[in-house]
Design an enzyme around this catalytic site. Sequence first.
Site, PDB file in Angstrom:
ATOM      1  N   PHE A 140     -20.395 -32.768 -13.951  1.00 24.59           N
ATOM      2  CA  PHE A 140     -21.154 -34.189 -13.442  1.00 24.59           C
ATOM      3  C   PHE A 140     -22.065 -34.531 -12.299  1.00 24.59           C
ATOM      4  O   PHE A 140     -22.026 -33.158 -11.223  1.00 24.59           O
ATOM      5  CB  PHE A 140     -20.650 -35.799 -13.257  1.00 24.59           C
ATOM      6  CG  PHE A 140     -21.262 -37.134 -12.892  1.00 24.59           C
ATOM      7  CD1 PHE A 140     -21.725 -37.215 -14.141  1.00 24.59           C
ATOM      8  CD2 PHE A 140     -21.859 -36.751 -12.132  1.00 24.59           C
ATOM      9  CE1 PHE A 140     -22.448 -38.410 -14.096  1.00 24.59           C
ATOM     10  CE2 PHE A 140     -22.451 -38.531 -11.404  1.00 24.59           C
ATOM     11  CZ  PHE A 140     -23.050 -38.521 -12.594  1.00 24.59           C
ATOM     12  N   ASP A 225     -22.476 -27.858  -5.390  1.00 29.89           N
ATOM     13  CA  ASP A 225     -22.871 -29.613  -6.021  1.00 29.89           C
ATOM     14  C   ASP A 225     -21.958 -30.042  -4.728  1.00 29.89           C
ATOM     15  O   ASP A 225     -20.377 -30.511  -5.606  1.00 29.89           O
ATOM     16  CB  ASP A 225     -22.627 -29.865  -6.957  1.00 29.89           C
ATOM     17  CG  ASP A 225     -22.790 -31.391  -7.402  1.00 29.89           C
ATOM     18  OD1 ASP A 225     -23.306 -31.549  -6.176  1.00 29.89           O
ATOM     19  OD2 ASP A 225     -23.998 -32.007  -8.181  1.00 29.89           O
ATOM     20  N   LYS A 254     -23.386 -39.345  -0.875  1.00 37.08           N
ATOM     21  CA  LYS A 254     -23.403 -39.516  -0.864  1.00 37.08           C
ATOM     22  C   LYS A 254     -22.234 -40.202   0.700  1.00 37.08           C
ATOM     23  O   LYS A 254     -22.686 -40.961   1.554  1.00 37.08           O
ATOM     24  CB  LYS A 254     -21.677 -39.343  -1.465  1.00 37.08           C
ATOM     25  CG  LYS A 254     -22.188 -39.776  -2.924  1.00 37.08           C
ATOM     26  CD  LYS A 254     -20.668 -39.610  -4.282  1.00 37.08           C
ATOM     27  CE  LYS A 254     -21.503 -40.060  -5.872  1.00 37.08           C
ATOM     28  NZ  LYS A 254     -21.258 -38.546  -6.870  1.00 37.08           N
TER      29      LYS A 254
HETATM   30  C1  LIG Z   1     -22.369 -38.811  -7.744  1.00 37.15           C
HETATM   31  C2  LIG Z   1     -22.440 -37.897  -8.165  1.00 37.15           C
HETATM   32  C3  LIG Z   1     -23.903 -37.301  -8.429  1.00 37.15           C
HETATM   33  C4  LIG Z   1     -25.387 -38.495  -8.350  1.00 37.15           C
HETATM   34  O1  LIG Z   1     -25.157 -38.557  -7.035  1.00 37.15           O
HETATM   35  P1  LIG Z   1     -26.105 -39.569  -7.653  1.00 37.15           P
HETATM   36  O2  LIG Z   1     -26.405 -40.119  -5.739  1.00 37.15           O
HETATM   37  O3  LIG Z   1     -24.997 -41.017  -8.014  1.00 37.15           O
HETATM   38  O4  LIG Z   1     -27.290 -39.991  -7.940  1.00 37.15           O
HETATM   39  C5  LIG Z   1     -24.035 -35.633  -8.431  1.00 37.15           C
HETATM   40  N1  LIG Z   1     -22.923 -34.808  -7.968  1.00 37.15           N
HETATM   41  C6  LIG Z   1     -22.264 -34.703  -8.206  1.00 37.15           C
HETATM   42  C7  LIG Z   1     -20.253 -33.579  -7.868  1.00 37.15           C
HETATM   43  C8  LIG Z   1     -21.889 -35.840  -7.855  1.00 37.15           C
HETATM   44  O5  LIG Z   1     -20.653 -36.775  -7.496  1.00 37.15           O
END
Ligand SMILES: *Cc1c(COP(=O)(O)O)cnc(C)c1O
Length: 400
Positions: A140, A225, A254
Amino acid sequence: MNTKDYIALEEQYGAHNYNPLDVVIEKAEGVWVYDVDGKKYLDCLAAYSAVNQGHCHPRIVKALQNQAEKVTLTSRAFRNNQLPLLYKELAELTGYEMILPMNSGAEAVETALKAARKWGYKVKGVPENKAEIITCRNNFAGRTITIISFSTEEQYKDGFGPFTPGFKTVDYGDAKALEEAITENTVAFLVEPIQGEGGVIVPPEGYLKEVYEICKKNNVLFIADEIQSGLGRSGKLFAFEYEGIKPDAVTIGKALSGGLYPVSAVLASKEVLGVFNPGDHGSTFGGNPLAAAVAREALKVLVEEKLPDRAYELGKYFREKLREIPSKHVKEVRGKGLFIGVELLPEAGGARRFCEALMEKGILAKETHENVIRFAPPLVIKKEEIDWALERIREVLLMD
Ligand SMILES: *Cc1c(COP(=O)(O)O)cnc(C)c1O
C-alpha cells in the site's frame, strides 16, 4: 444534532469512498477521543499512525498557533524561515543529506518514484522510458493512478485504468524473487519494512538486509516506504533499523505532523534527490512554513518524549498479553513496537464485528484486510491504559 444526524448528512452529501465505524468524534486529547454524545473511547488506530504523538499534543498545537499568526504559506516561489530549519533538524535526526517536502504520503511516494526514474536515466544510464521499478505484492502506497498501477488489490484498481507502466511485482518476503526480477533497466525497489494496510505483515527476519544487498549489488535504489511504520511506530525511529540497513531513499508522512496537518517528505542522498532541477517537480503547499513549524515540533516531541522506546517496550508487553488471551478466533498476534496485528481465523466471521464490539466497549480499532484487527494506539499511551484496553479486548476476543 446527534450521531444519527451527522451520519445522515455525511451519507447524503459525501462520496461513499469509506465505510467508517459509526462514531462521530468531536474532540480528542492524547489517546482518548470523545464522540458527540459525550462517550469516551481509547483510540487504537491513531489515524493510521498519523497521531503517534497523541491527539492535539499541546506543544504541537502551540507551534501551529504561533506559526499561524505569523505566516502560513509563501509557496516555494519565495523562501521562508521555517523550512530550512526543518531540513536541518530532519537531516540531523535521520542522517540523510537531502529532503524534499510534500503534503500527503502519496505525494511523497510519487516524488520518490520520479526521483528514482530520473536517477535511472541521468545517473545509472537506463535508456529513455525503459526504467522499471519493482514493488511487492500486497503493498500500500496511496491512491494516485500511478500508485494504484502497482497495487495488487483488485478493488483499488477496479474502474481506474489505464494504468502507469513500468512496474513489476514480486512476493513480499521473497528475496530470491527480487533478484530474479531485476534487469539492467531496474532503477528501484520500493518496499514497506512492515506492510501496514496489507495487514501488519512483518517480513521474515533478514529479508530487508538481503534485499538491500541485492539492490546494492545491482545498482538499484532501495526505497523504504516508512509513511506508516516510521517515526517511532515500530519501536525504532524507522522499522528498517531492525536490520541495520540505510535505504537510498525513505518516504515519511503521517506522524511527521503529529496529525495536525498534512506533511510528508522524501529523505535521500544528494545523488538521488540531486537529480531534481528548478522546475522539475513541485507543490504549492509542499514545504510551507506552517507545515514546517508543525513538523519541527512534532519531531521534537518524538525525540524528547522518547516515543520509539516507549513503543518498543509497551508494544512487547501488549503483544505478550494479547497472546495470553485464550481466544478460539485468533490465528496470530504479530507486529513490532506498537504496530500490532491480530489475525483472526477465517471462520471467525471477519474482523469487522470484533471492531464493532470493541467500539461498544470504548475502544476504536479498525479491521484491515477482512481478518486482521490492527492495534496501533498513539505512542504516548500508558501501561495502565493498555491494561484497561486488554480487559475489554479479552472480552471481545472471547465472544462466540
Ligand atoms: C498511508 C500510507 C501512504 C499514503 O499516505 P496518504 O497520506 O494517505 O497519501 C503511503 N504509504 C504507506 C505505507 C501508508 O501507510
